[in-house]
Design an enzyme around this catalytic site. Structure first.
Site, PDB file in Angstrom:
ATOM      1  N   HIS A   6     -10.844 -13.734 -14.017  1.00  0.00           N
ATOM      2  CA  HIS A   6      -9.964 -13.678 -12.753  1.00  0.00           C
ATOM      3  C   HIS A   6     -11.025 -13.989 -11.570  1.00  0.00           C
ATOM      4  O   HIS A   6     -12.352 -13.968 -11.761  1.00  0.00           O
ATOM      5  CB  HIS A   6      -9.548 -12.362 -12.484  1.00  0.00           C
ATOM      6  CG  HIS A   6     -10.209 -11.307 -12.261  1.00  0.00           C
ATOM      7  ND1 HIS A   6     -11.203 -10.742 -13.117  1.00  0.00           N
ATOM      8  CD2 HIS A   6     -10.593 -10.691 -11.001  1.00  0.00           C
ATOM      9  CE1 HIS A   6     -11.679  -9.867 -12.807  1.00  0.00           C
ATOM     10  NE2 HIS A   6     -11.245  -9.684 -11.253  1.00  0.00           N
ATOM     11  N   ASP A  50     -10.993 -13.078  -7.558  1.00  0.00           N
ATOM     12  CA  ASP A  50     -10.342 -11.611  -7.002  1.00  0.00           C
ATOM     13  C   ASP A  50      -9.052 -12.035  -6.017  1.00  0.00           C
ATOM     14  O   ASP A  50      -9.300 -13.021  -5.219  1.00  0.00           O
ATOM     15  CB  ASP A  50     -11.585 -11.133  -6.189  1.00  0.00           C
ATOM     16  CG  ASP A  50     -12.314 -10.285  -6.792  1.00  0.00           C
ATOM     17  OD1 ASP A  50     -12.027  -9.909  -8.058  1.00  0.00           O
ATOM     18  OD2 ASP A  50     -13.582  -9.957  -6.395  1.00  0.00           O
ATOM     19  N   HIS A  70     -14.740 -14.451 -12.795  1.00  0.00           N
ATOM     20  CA  HIS A  70     -15.670 -13.355 -13.168  1.00  0.00           C
ATOM     21  C   HIS A  70     -15.057 -12.604 -14.086  1.00  0.00           C
ATOM     22  O   HIS A  70     -13.767 -12.401 -14.465  1.00  0.00           O
ATOM     23  CB  HIS A  70     -16.343 -12.554 -12.031  1.00  0.00           C
ATOM     24  CG  HIS A  70     -15.486 -11.874 -11.168  1.00  0.00           C
ATOM     25  ND1 HIS A  70     -14.767 -12.578  -9.975  1.00  0.00           N
ATOM     26  CD2 HIS A  70     -15.149 -10.505 -11.077  1.00  0.00           C
ATOM     27  CE1 HIS A  70     -14.170 -11.770  -9.551  1.00  0.00           C
ATOM     28  NE2 HIS A  70     -14.240 -10.552  -9.910  1.00  0.00           N
ATOM     29  N   ARG A 112     -17.177  -2.553  -4.567  1.00  0.00           N
ATOM     30  CA  ARG A 112     -16.998  -3.866  -4.155  1.00  0.00           C
ATOM     31  C   ARG A 112     -16.632  -3.817  -2.713  1.00  0.00           C
ATOM     32  O   ARG A 112     -15.566  -3.024  -2.270  1.00  0.00           O
ATOM     33  CB  ARG A 112     -15.702  -4.272  -4.852  1.00  0.00           C
ATOM     34  CG  ARG A 112     -15.326  -5.789  -4.594  1.00  0.00           C
ATOM     35  CD  ARG A 112     -14.292  -6.292  -5.529  1.00  0.00           C
ATOM     36  NE  ARG A 112     -12.852  -6.054  -5.027  1.00  0.00           N
ATOM     37  CZ  ARG A 112     -11.909  -6.409  -5.428  1.00  0.00           C
ATOM     38  NH1 ARG A 112     -11.855  -6.854  -6.633  1.00  0.00           N
ATOM     39  NH2 ARG A 112     -10.676  -6.118  -4.970  1.00  0.00           N
TER      40      ARG A 112
END
Length: 304
Positions: A95, A97, A250, A265
């Protein structure tokens, strides 16, 4: 300033040595890191001495921050920090983000908090390299396509693994439903590069059935995840990875036997994607204004 940029693979990834991320960076350092990010798509910083506040301060060098996530809770006392914790679900799907909102983050930072003794690597793929790999007929087709991205399913919790706890996680993830249409080929606003802007939230090609869409998306996705286009990063303590969310995907590998794994994150607000025809993405459902401002990037150079 004496930054040392060392390539990790021929296609994607570099280590950055000589940067002290625990202090404010000079403008020329920020410019050098931005240039390296444009070239390498993902940068790794070792031995970083950062807490949550320091990670946020580093990310702010590149723009305004988003909050942690449109629907998922933040770290206590740090509304811009998302805990990427194996106990809250595992994002072992390819995916980019938050592509289900109109302006997904331009960049993501991940900082290692708890690292399992083995496994738990993060894969990061160059969607620019994937686009370059496409045969010319597929490239011409991809240039014309638009895809609907949605969070109306939880990529981190497959259907076959749903129990009461994970059903609650899924309910939180979809508590606000988003549907946004993005170009399948996105033009990078700073470099003018073209990249395949798809990944796990892309669920349907505009104008095609679900079955037809899946075949085309799977075909294009296979170019993104070619081993030659992927950085496989094995985490160590006190590392930070910065990647360009506009032109990468990623995947967090679930290969650590359920041992604790936690990253934090912080993401930088992004611009509205633009396709090769100059048209912008558009929203169908869901307001993400509480999550992210819209960035205004510098004009892209004319691609050769």
């Amino acid at each position: 300033m004496s930054l040392d940029i060392r390539k990790v693979t021929a296609t994607i990834g570099a280590q950055v040595l000589g940067a002290d991320l625990s202090r404010p960076l000079a403008p020329e350092e920020v410019a050098a890191i931005r240039e390296a990010l444009d070239v390498h798509k993902a940068l790794v910083f070792d031995d970083v001495d950062l807490d949550d506040e320091g990670q946020q301060a580093f990310a702010r060098h590149f723009g305004d921050l988003t909050t942690a996530h449109p629907t998922v809770g933040a770290v206590d006392g740090a509304p811009n920090v998302l805990p990427v914790d194996s106990e809250r679900g595992r994002a072992n799907h390819w995916h980019t983000d938050v592509t289900f909102v109109l302006n997904p983050p331009q960049a993501s930072t991940l900082r290692s908090i708890t690292v399992p003794p083995y496994g738990g690597e993060t894969l990061i793929a160059s969607s620019a390299a994937a686009y370059r790999d496409l045969p010319e007929p597929l490239r011409r087709l991809a240039d014309t396509l638009w895809a609907e991205h949605t969070n109306d399913y939880d990529y981190a919790v497959p259907d076959e693994e749903i129990d009461a706890e994970r059903a609650a996680q899924r309910a939180r993830f979809t508590s606000i439903k988003y549907r946004t249409v993005h170009p399948v080929v996105r033009v990078h606003p700073l470099t003018g590069e073209r990249g395949l802007f798809i990944g796990g939230f892309a669920q349907r090609i505009v104008g095609l059935s679900a079955g037809e869409s899946r075949k085309i998306l799977d075909l294009l996705q296979a170019y993104v995840t070619r081993p030659e286009n992927v950085l496989r990063w094995r985490w160590s303590p006190n590392q930070l990875v910065l990647f360009d969310n506009r032109i990468t995907q990623h995947y967090a590998i679930d290969n650590y036997d359920g041992q604790p794994r936690r990253l934090h994150r912080v993401t930088v607000a992004g611009d509205v994607p633009v396709g090769v025809d100059g048209k912008e993405s558009y929203s169908i459902e869901g307001d993400a204004s509480h999550y992210t401002p819209v960035a205004t990037p510098d004009p892209a150079p004319v691609a050769a």
